[in-house]
Write a protein that holds these residues in place. Structure first.
Motif, PDB file in Angstrom:
ATOM      1  N   HIS A  26       0.850  -1.193   0.000  1.00 32.72           N
ATOM      2  CA  HIS A  26       0.000   0.000   0.000  1.00 32.72           C
ATOM      3  C   HIS A  26       0.886   1.244   0.000  1.00 32.72           C
ATOM      4  CE1 HIS A  26      -3.777  -2.205   1.007  1.00 32.72           C
ATOM      5  NE2 HIS A  26      -2.903  -3.056   1.522  1.00 32.72           N
ATOM      6  N   LEU A  27       0.551   2.214  -0.831  1.00 35.96           N
ATOM      7  CA  LEU A  27       1.325   3.447  -0.893  1.00 35.96           C
ATOM      8  C   LEU A  27       0.975   4.372   0.267  1.00 35.96           C
ATOM      9  CD1 LEU A  27       1.253   4.311  -4.700  1.00 35.96           C
ATOM     10  CD2 LEU A  27       2.888   2.907  -3.435  1.00 35.96           C
ATOM     11  N   GLY A  28       1.851   5.346   0.507  1.00 34.08           N
ATOM     12  CA  GLY A  28       1.627   6.306   1.570  1.00 34.08           C
ATOM     13  C   GLY A  28       0.290   7.000   1.449  1.00 34.08           C
ATOM     14  N   LYS A  29      -0.359   7.225   2.572  1.00 34.25           N
ATOM     15  CA  LYS A  29      -1.654   7.897   2.691  1.00 34.25           C
ATOM     16  C   LYS A  29      -2.836   7.012   2.322  1.00 34.25           C
ATOM     17  CE  LYS A  29       0.636  11.636   3.703  1.00 34.25           C
ATOM     18  NZ  LYS A  29       0.781  12.058   5.111  1.00 34.25           N
ATOM     19  N   THR A  30      -2.593   5.775   1.843  1.00 38.20           N
ATOM     20  CA  THR A  30      -3.725   4.905   1.500  1.00 38.20           C
ATOM     21  C   THR A  30      -4.203   4.103   2.706  1.00 38.20           C
ATOM     22  OG1 THR A  30      -2.263   3.111   0.773  1.00 38.20           O
ATOM     23  CG2 THR A  30      -2.973   4.707  -0.897  1.00 38.20           C
ATOM     24  N   LEU A  31      -3.414   4.084   3.773  1.00 33.34           N
ATOM     25  CA  LEU A  31      -3.825   3.490   5.042  1.00 33.34           C
ATOM     26  C   LEU A  31      -3.781   4.576   6.111  1.00 33.34           C
ATOM     27  CD1 LEU A  31      -1.845   0.102   5.035  1.00 33.34           C
ATOM     28  CD2 LEU A  31      -4.197   0.507   4.286  1.00 33.34           C
ATOM     29  N   GLN A  32      -4.536   4.383   7.166  1.00 33.09           N
ATOM     30  CA  GLN A  32      -4.593   5.391   8.229  1.00 33.09           C
ATOM     31  C   GLN A  32      -3.381   5.255   9.164  1.00 33.09           C
ATOM     32  OE1 GLN A  32      -6.984   7.893   8.415  1.00 33.09           O
ATOM     33  NE2 GLN A  32      -7.443   7.094   6.393  1.00 33.09           N
ATOM     34  N   ILE A  33      -2.192   5.489   8.573  1.00 37.75           N
ATOM     35  CA  ILE A  33      -0.943   5.404   9.328  1.00 37.75           C
ATOM     36  C   ILE A  33      -0.142   6.663   9.039  1.00 37.75           C
ATOM     37  CG2 ILE A  33       1.204   4.131   9.683  1.00 37.75           C
ATOM     38  CD1 ILE A  33      -0.224   1.636   8.629  1.00 37.75           C
ATOM     39  N   ALA A  34       0.140   7.440  10.067  1.00 43.01           N
ATOM     40  CA  ALA A  34       0.961   8.634   9.894  1.00 43.01           C
ATOM     41  C   ALA A  34       2.386   8.220   9.531  1.00 43.01           C
ATOM     42  CB  ALA A  34       0.967   9.462  11.173  1.00 43.01           C
ATOM     43  N   SER A  35       3.049   9.048   8.727  1.00 40.05           N
ATOM     44  CA  SER A  35       4.415   8.732   8.307  1.00 40.05           C
ATOM     45  C   SER A  35       5.325   8.481   9.491  1.00 40.05           C
ATOM     46  CB  SER A  35       4.973   9.871   7.452  1.00 40.05           C
ATOM     47  OG  SER A  35       4.231  10.015   6.258  1.00 40.05           O
ATOM     48  N   SER A  36       5.120   9.238  10.562  1.00 44.24           N
ATOM     49  CA  SER A  36       5.977   9.107  11.740  1.00 44.24           C
ATOM     50  C   SER A  36       5.666   7.871  12.580  1.00 44.24           C
ATOM     51  CB  SER A  36       5.843  10.355  12.619  1.00 44.24           C
ATOM     52  OG  SER A  36       4.488  10.540  13.014  1.00 44.24           O
ATOM     53  N   ASP A  37       4.597   7.156  12.232  1.00 45.74           N
ATOM     54  CA  ASP A  37       4.165   6.008  13.033  1.00 45.74           C
ATOM     55  C   ASP A  37       4.362   4.665  12.335  1.00 45.74           C
ATOM     56  OD1 ASP A  37       3.330   7.766  14.997  1.00 45.74           O
ATOM     57  OD2 ASP A  37       1.256   7.821  14.303  1.00 45.74           O
ATOM     58  N   ILE A  38       5.086   4.641  11.230  1.00 45.93           N
ATOM     59  CA  ILE A  38       5.184   3.403  10.452  1.00 45.93           C
ATOM     60  C   ILE A  38       5.884   2.297  11.230  1.00 45.93           C
ATOM     61  CG2 ILE A  38       6.158   2.334   8.385  1.00 45.93           C
ATOM     62  CD1 ILE A  38       5.652   4.975   6.918  1.00 45.93           C
ATOM     63  N   THR A  39       7.027   2.597  11.841  1.00 46.45           N
ATOM     64  CA  THR A  39       7.727   1.557  12.612  1.00 46.45           C
ATOM     65  C   THR A  39       6.845   1.030  13.733  1.00 46.45           C
ATOM     66  OG1 THR A  39       9.978   2.291  12.088  1.00 46.45           O
ATOM     67  CG2 THR A  39       9.671   1.133  14.173  1.00 46.45           C
ATOM     68  N   GLN A  40       6.142   1.908  14.409  1.00 48.43           N
ATOM     69  CA  GLN A  40       5.235   1.477  15.477  1.00 48.43           C
ATOM     70  C   GLN A  40       4.124   0.598  14.917  1.00 48.43           C
ATOM     71  OE1 GLN A  40       3.625   4.621  17.928  1.00 48.43           O
ATOM     72  NE2 GLN A  40       1.988   3.324  18.715  1.00 48.43           N
ATOM     73  N   ALA A  41       3.600   0.963  13.748  1.00 51.25           N
ATOM     74  CA  ALA A  41       2.531   0.167  13.131  1.00 51.25           C
ATOM     75  C   ALA A  41       3.023  -1.225  12.773  1.00 51.25           C
ATOM     76  CB  ALA A  41       1.996   0.880  11.887  1.00 51.25           C
ATOM     77  N   VAL A  42       4.275  -1.325  12.344  1.00 53.49           N
ATOM     78  CA  VAL A  42       4.855  -2.640  12.048  1.00 53.49           C
ATOM     79  C   VAL A  42       5.023  -3.430  13.339  1.00 53.49           C
ATOM     80  CG1 VAL A  42       6.880  -3.853  11.165  1.00 53.49           C
ATOM     81  CG2 VAL A  42       5.988  -1.878   9.929  1.00 53.49           C
ATOM     82  N   GLY A  43       5.550  -2.795  14.366  1.00 56.84           N
ATOM     83  CA  GLY A  43       5.739  -3.479  15.641  1.00 56.84           C
ATOM     84  C   GLY A  43       4.431  -3.945  16.259  1.00 56.84           C
ATOM     85  N   ASP A  44       3.366  -3.163  16.059  1.00 56.55           N
ATOM     86  CA  ASP A  44       2.048  -3.517  16.601  1.00 56.55           C
ATOM     87  C   ASP A  44       1.298  -4.517  15.732  1.00 56.55           C
ATOM     88  OD1 ASP A  44       2.494  -1.794  18.693  1.00 56.55           O
ATOM     89  OD2 ASP A  44       1.281  -0.158  17.889  1.00 56.55           O
ATOM     90  N   GLY A  45       1.854  -4.847  14.554  1.00 59.50           N
ATOM     91  CA  GLY A  45       1.207  -5.809  13.676  1.00 59.50           C
ATOM     92  C   GLY A  45       0.071  -5.226  12.846  1.00 59.50           C
ATOM     93  N   VAL A  46      -0.025  -3.888  12.799  1.00 60.98           N
ATOM     94  CA  VAL A  46      -1.028  -3.254  11.944  1.00 60.98           C
ATOM     95  C   VAL A  46      -0.699  -3.548  10.476  1.00 60.98           C
ATOM     96  CG1 VAL A  46      -2.057  -1.052  11.236  1.00 60.98           C
ATOM     97  CG2 VAL A  46      -1.453  -1.450  13.644  1.00 60.98           C
ATOM     98  N   VAL A  47       0.591  -3.498  10.160  1.00 63.71           N
ATOM     99  CA  VAL A  47       1.100  -3.978   8.870  1.00 63.71           C
ATOM    100  C   VAL A  47       2.269  -4.907   9.170  1.00 63.71           C
ATOM    101  CG1 VAL A  47       0.356  -1.987   7.508  1.00 63.71           C
ATOM    102  CG2 VAL A  47       2.606  -1.959   8.594  1.00 63.71           C
ATOM    103  N   ASP A  48       2.594  -5.774   8.219  1.00 67.37           N
ATOM    104  CA  ASP A  48       3.630  -6.776   8.437  1.00 67.37           C
ATOM    105  C   ASP A  48       5.001  -6.363   7.912  1.00 67.37           C
ATOM    106  OD1 ASP A  48       1.750  -9.055   9.316  1.00 67.37           O
ATOM    107  OD2 ASP A  48       0.906  -8.450   7.394  1.00 67.37           O
ATOM    108  N   PHE A  49       5.000  -5.442   6.944  1.00 69.47           N
ATOM    109  CA  PHE A  49       6.215  -5.170   6.186  1.00 69.47           C
ATOM    110  C   PHE A  49       6.148  -3.726   5.718  1.00 69.47           C
ATOM    111  CE2 PHE A  49       8.359  -5.288   1.936  1.00 69.47           C
ATOM    112  CZ  PHE A  49       9.624  -5.692   2.338  1.00 69.47           C
TER     113      PHE A  49
END
Length: 324
Positions: free
Chosen positions: A61-84
């Motif tokens: 998914h490209l940037g802005k297509t998911l509800q994930i702020a740019s500054s929160d990507i690593t956290q989203a990966v760690g939380d399992g919101v995205v896998d990669f």
């Protein structure tokens, strides 16, 4: 009956684990499909599907297509919101990584290779603490100074508002009398039009590729390098077979450097294109590099000391690797 129930639960658990391991959600901060960053990630996704014989599939998914702020990507990966994911803004979650982005510390490709190698075990550990597995990465070309006003030397920064992407870049701008301002990339064009900012630190193949029409000047001073990390959720990664883990690591280790090489080549193309379109590109003034290095060196040491012993050790490792 009890045995059947337990078997059913076990089967369900296995199926869920396998599904999570086989079908991944991927994400990148970049919203422009034609950038080298997105092209590189797409190559990884395509190769992973083929080389694992479909055992691992990643939907990017490209940037802005998911509800994930740019500054929160690593956290989203760690939380399992995205896998990669590919994360350019990882330093908020893993701030020790900013050693590599200190202005004037790393000044060429050879130094980058040595410094990033020295930092690798430190970064592996730091990302692991966020439940994230660091697989590799790529870097942008050197960040130079694009402005709405003409610059002939670093002294011309004095009194001007410059968009930066890190506190360390901000310190560089302040060192020469400028005012650093942090803005999301999507806000840059409007901010330039309204005079909220008067320049940005970026690369010709980076932000300037999208914002060049607002930036008539480029002073080719190499402030620092920006880089992205390619990461995976640790639970998802460890749920893969050993074979698929090895395949994913191999592909990232090959495509990360390829993405870097494409960025470097695109930098030349974009710089020429921007010049042809009327951007005035001013070469580095004699003496500016040495003067900036002398001014910023004490900042490296202060920055590390303020952040603690781990940072001091990381800076020491990098400086030893590059001989500074």
């Amino acid at each position: 009956m009890k045995l059947v129930t337990l078997s059913a639960i076990a089967a369900l658990f296995v199926s869920v684990t396998v599904a999570h391991g086989d079908d991944w959600t991927g994400y990148t901060y970049s919203s422009v499909s034609t950038t080298s960053a997105v092209k590189g990630m797409n190559r990884i996704v395509d190769r992973v599907g083929k080389e694992t014989d479909g055992e691992l599939k990643i939907e990017l998914h490209l940037g802005k297509t998911l509800q994930i702020a740019s500054s929160d990507i690593t956290q989203a990966v760690g939380d399992g919101v995205v896998d990669f994911a590919a994360d350019f803004f990882f330093s908020g979650s893993v701030p020790i990584a900013r050693v590599l982005n200190l202005p004037m510390l790393i000044e060429n490709d050879d130094e980058w290779a040595k410094a990033s190698s020295a930092m690798e075990p430190i970064l592996q550990k730091a990302f692991a603490e966020q439940d994230v597995t660091l697989l590799g990465g790529y870097r942008y070309p050197e960040q130079t100074i694009f402005t709405t006003f003409e610059m002939k030397s670093l002294g011309d920064l004095n009194g001007h508002k410059i968009r930066v992407t890190s506190p360390e870049q901000g310190k560089f701008v302040e060192a020469f009398g400028g005012a650093p301002i942090t803005l999301a990339g999507t806000d840059v064009p409007t901010a330039l039009e309204r005079g909220v900012i008067e320049g940005v630190l970026t690369a010709s193949a980076g932000g300037a590729k999208n914002w060049h029409e607002f930036l008539p000047y480029d002073y080719r001073f190499p402030v620092n390098y920006g880089n992205s990390m390619i990461i995976a959720n640790t639970d998802a990664f460890e749920a893969l077979s050993d074979k698929d883990q090895d395949i994913l690591r191999k592909i990232v280790s090959e495509e990360g450097p390829e993405t870097t090489a494409e960025f470097i080549e695109d930098e030349k193309v974009q710089q020429q294109s921007q010049a042809d379109a009327g951007m005035k590109i001013t070469p580095l003034k004699d003496g500016d590099l040495a003067m900036a290095r002398e001014k910023l060196t004490p900042f490296w040491e202060t920055w590390a000391k303020e952040n603690g012993p781990q940072y001091e050790e990381a800076l020491k490792a990098v400086r030893a690797a590059i001989g500074k």
